[in-house]
Design a protein around this motif. Structure first.
Motif, PDB file in Angstrom:
ATOM      1  N   ASP A   1      15.655 -41.226  14.509  1.00  0.00           N
ATOM      2  CA  ASP A   1      14.289 -40.849  14.880  1.00  0.00           C
ATOM      3  C   ASP A   1      13.273 -41.411  13.899  1.00  0.00           C
ATOM      4  OD1 ASP A   1      15.234 -39.394  16.990  1.00  0.00           O
ATOM      5  OD2 ASP A   1      15.282 -37.504  15.898  1.00  0.00           O
ATOM      6  N   LYS A   2      12.204 -41.951  14.433  1.00  0.00           N
ATOM      7  CA  LYS A   2      11.063 -42.428  13.653  1.00  0.00           C
ATOM      8  C   LYS A   2      11.469 -43.415  12.564  1.00  0.00           C
ATOM      9  CE  LYS A   2       8.868 -37.996  14.385  1.00  0.00           C
ATOM     10  NZ  LYS A   2       8.518 -36.755  13.791  1.00  0.00           N
ATOM     11  N   LEU A   3      12.518 -44.164  12.822  1.00  0.00           N
ATOM     12  CA  LEU A   3      13.045 -45.062  11.794  1.00  0.00           C
ATOM     13  C   LEU A   3      12.050 -46.143  11.412  1.00  0.00           C
ATOM     14  CD1 LEU A   3      15.458 -45.898  10.074  1.00  0.00           C
ATOM     15  CD2 LEU A   3      16.130 -47.395  11.914  1.00  0.00           C
ATOM     16  N   GLN A   4      11.378 -46.700  12.364  1.00  0.00           N
ATOM     17  CA  GLN A   4      10.462 -47.796  12.051  1.00  0.00           C
ATOM     18  C   GLN A   4       9.370 -47.350  11.086  1.00  0.00           C
ATOM     19  OE1 GLN A   4       9.177 -49.724  15.644  1.00  0.00           O
ATOM     20  NE2 GLN A   4      11.194 -49.546  16.535  1.00  0.00           N
ATOM     21  N   ALA A   5       8.917 -46.119  11.236  1.00  0.00           N
ATOM     22  CA  ALA A   5       7.873 -45.624  10.334  1.00  0.00           C
ATOM     23  C   ALA A   5       8.430 -45.352   8.945  1.00  0.00           C
ATOM     24  CB  ALA A   5       7.275 -44.338  10.904  1.00  0.00           C
ATOM     25  N   LEU A   6       9.718 -45.010   8.877  1.00  0.00           N
ATOM     26  CA  LEU A   6      10.313 -44.664   7.587  1.00  0.00           C
ATOM     27  C   LEU A   6      10.784 -45.877   6.797  1.00  0.00           C
ATOM     28  CD1 LEU A   6      12.594 -41.703   8.712  1.00  0.00           C
ATOM     29  CD2 LEU A   6      10.476 -41.542   7.430  1.00  0.00           C
ATOM     30  N   SER A   7      11.132 -46.937   7.484  1.00  0.00           N
ATOM     31  CA  SER A   7      11.880 -48.006   6.829  1.00  0.00           C
ATOM     32  C   SER A   7      11.043 -49.059   6.122  1.00  0.00           C
ATOM     33  CB  SER A   7      12.762 -48.695   7.861  1.00  0.00           C
ATOM     34  OG  SER A   7      11.954 -49.338   8.811  1.00  0.00           O
ATOM     35  N   ASN A   8       9.764 -49.118   6.371  1.00  0.00           N
ATOM     36  CA  ASN A   8       8.893 -50.097   5.717  1.00  0.00           C
ATOM     37  C   ASN A   8       9.388 -51.532   5.907  1.00  0.00           C
ATOM     38  OD1 ASN A   8       7.298 -47.995   4.761  1.00  0.00           O
ATOM     39  ND2 ASN A   8       8.525 -47.790   2.907  1.00  0.00           N
ATOM     40  N   GLY A   9       9.739 -51.897   7.112  1.00  0.00           N
ATOM     41  CA  GLY A   9      10.143 -53.268   7.398  1.00  0.00           C
ATOM     42  C   GLY A   9      11.617 -53.545   7.239  1.00  0.00           C
ATOM     43  N   ASN A  10      12.355 -52.685   6.584  1.00  0.00           N
ATOM     44  CA  ASN A  10      13.773 -52.873   6.384  1.00  0.00           C
ATOM     45  C   ASN A  10      14.530 -52.825   7.706  1.00  0.00           C
ATOM     46  OD1 ASN A  10      16.174 -53.158   4.936  1.00  0.00           O
ATOM     47  ND2 ASN A  10      16.391 -50.961   4.678  1.00  0.00           N
ATOM     48  N   PHE A  11      14.011 -52.076   8.645  1.00  0.00           N
ATOM     49  CA  PHE A  11      14.628 -51.884   9.951  1.00  0.00           C
ATOM     50  C   PHE A  11      14.884 -53.219  10.652  1.00  0.00           C
ATOM     51  CE2 PHE A  11      13.775 -51.301  14.544  1.00  0.00           C
ATOM     52  CZ  PHE A  11      14.841 -50.473  14.869  1.00  0.00           C
ATOM     53  N   TYR A  12      13.879 -54.054  10.768  1.00  0.00           N
ATOM     54  CA  TYR A  12      14.007 -55.325  11.480  1.00  0.00           C
ATOM     55  C   TYR A  12      14.879 -56.322  10.718  1.00  0.00           C
ATOM     56  CZ  TYR A  12      10.372 -53.446  14.426  1.00  0.00           C
ATOM     57  OH  TYR A  12       9.661 -52.648  15.270  1.00  0.00           O
ATOM     58  N   LYS A  13      14.783 -56.299   9.429  1.00  0.00           N
ATOM     59  CA  LYS A  13      15.603 -57.188   8.608  1.00  0.00           C
ATOM     60  C   LYS A  13      17.078 -56.838   8.772  1.00  0.00           C
ATOM     61  CE  LYS A  13      15.399 -58.993   3.900  1.00  0.00           C
ATOM     62  NZ  LYS A  13      14.801 -58.790   2.583  1.00  0.00           N
ATOM     63  N   LEU A  14      17.386 -55.549   8.743  1.00  0.00           N
ATOM     64  CA  LEU A  14      18.768 -55.103   8.920  1.00  0.00           C
ATOM     65  C   LEU A  14      19.281 -55.481  10.301  1.00  0.00           C
ATOM     66  CD1 LEU A  14      21.318 -53.588   8.142  1.00  0.00           C
ATOM     67  CD2 LEU A  14      20.173 -51.455   8.768  1.00  0.00           C
ATOM     68  N   LEU A  15      18.479 -55.246  11.335  1.00  0.00           N
ATOM     69  CA  LEU A  15      18.913 -55.609  12.690  1.00  0.00           C
ATOM     70  C   LEU A  15      19.152 -57.109  12.809  1.00  0.00           C
ATOM     71  CD1 LEU A  15      16.772 -53.349  15.044  1.00  0.00           C
ATOM     72  CD2 LEU A  15      19.197 -53.163  14.511  1.00  0.00           C
ATOM     73  N   MET A  16      18.332 -57.917  12.136  1.00  0.00           N
ATOM     74  CA  MET A  16      18.516 -59.362  12.160  1.00  0.00           C
ATOM     75  C   MET A  16      19.894 -59.725  11.579  1.00  0.00           C
ATOM     76  SD  MET A  16      16.473 -62.356  10.134  1.00  0.00           S
ATOM     77  CE  MET A  16      17.175 -61.829   8.586  1.00  0.00           C
TER      78      MET A  16
END
Length: 178
Positions: A87-102
């Motif tokens: 939940d609400k990961l994008q708001a918590l991750s400060n950009g780390n979310f997309y880098k990890l998914l990549m």
């Protein structure tokens, strides 16, 4: 505490446990899956493909490497599903979310490519041809890329888990203290 004059009614306290945050549970599951990915990466680097010249590799060793590659692919897929469900990961991750998914998608893609090359190599691994050598070199390169990607996944996932725990645990700890 309830007290009564009747001895059959034993005094008791009713204590309810706080529900565990679902994001915390997901973070623990991701960490467990990450350990499996790290273990598979270790096995990947101990295969004959990483330290030999390819002359004595048998079909069974190709099959073993395919199993390891599939384990990496499955772990990366599982981590990506779990990460996307926080939940609400994008708001918590400060950009780390997309880098990890990549990195996760890259590991999945590279594992598929490695398996295709292994299937091709497996059919000619007992031959002595220049084609065998070329495929072997490509397999070694893919193994190297997958290992580096797995390292990045570990780093990014650990940062994400730390971020989640730091953001979620202070609120839960405050509730437990008060």
């Amino acid at each position: 505490m309830l007290t009564t004059d009747n001895p059959s009614n034993i005094p008791f306290h009713y204590i309810s446990a706080q529900t565990v945050d679902s994001n915390y549970i997901l973070a623990l599951e991701i960490d467990k899956t990450l350990q499996g990915l790290h273990s598979a990466k270790g096995l990947l680097l101990t295969t004959p493909f990483t330290d030999e010249q390819g002359e004595f590799i048998r079909p069974t060793e190709c099959d073993q490497l395919m199993d390891i590659s599939n384990e990496i692919k499955e772990s990366a897929e599982e981590i990506s599903w779990k990460v996307k469900s926080i939940d609400k990961l994008q708001a918590l991750s400060n950009g780390n979310f997309y880098k990890l998914l990549m990195y996760l998608y890259s590991a999945i893609d590279k594992s598929r490519k490695l398996n295709k090359q292994l299937m091709h190599f497996r059919s000619i691994c007992t031959d002595t041809t220049s084609q065998k050598r070329n495929i072997f070199i490509k397999i070694q390169e893919e193994i190297s890329i997958i290992a580096q990607t797995c390292d990045q996944i570990v780093v990014e996932t650990e940062e994400l888990i730390d971020s989640l725990l730091l953001k979620h645990l202070p609120a839960n700890t405050g509730k437990l203290i008060s």
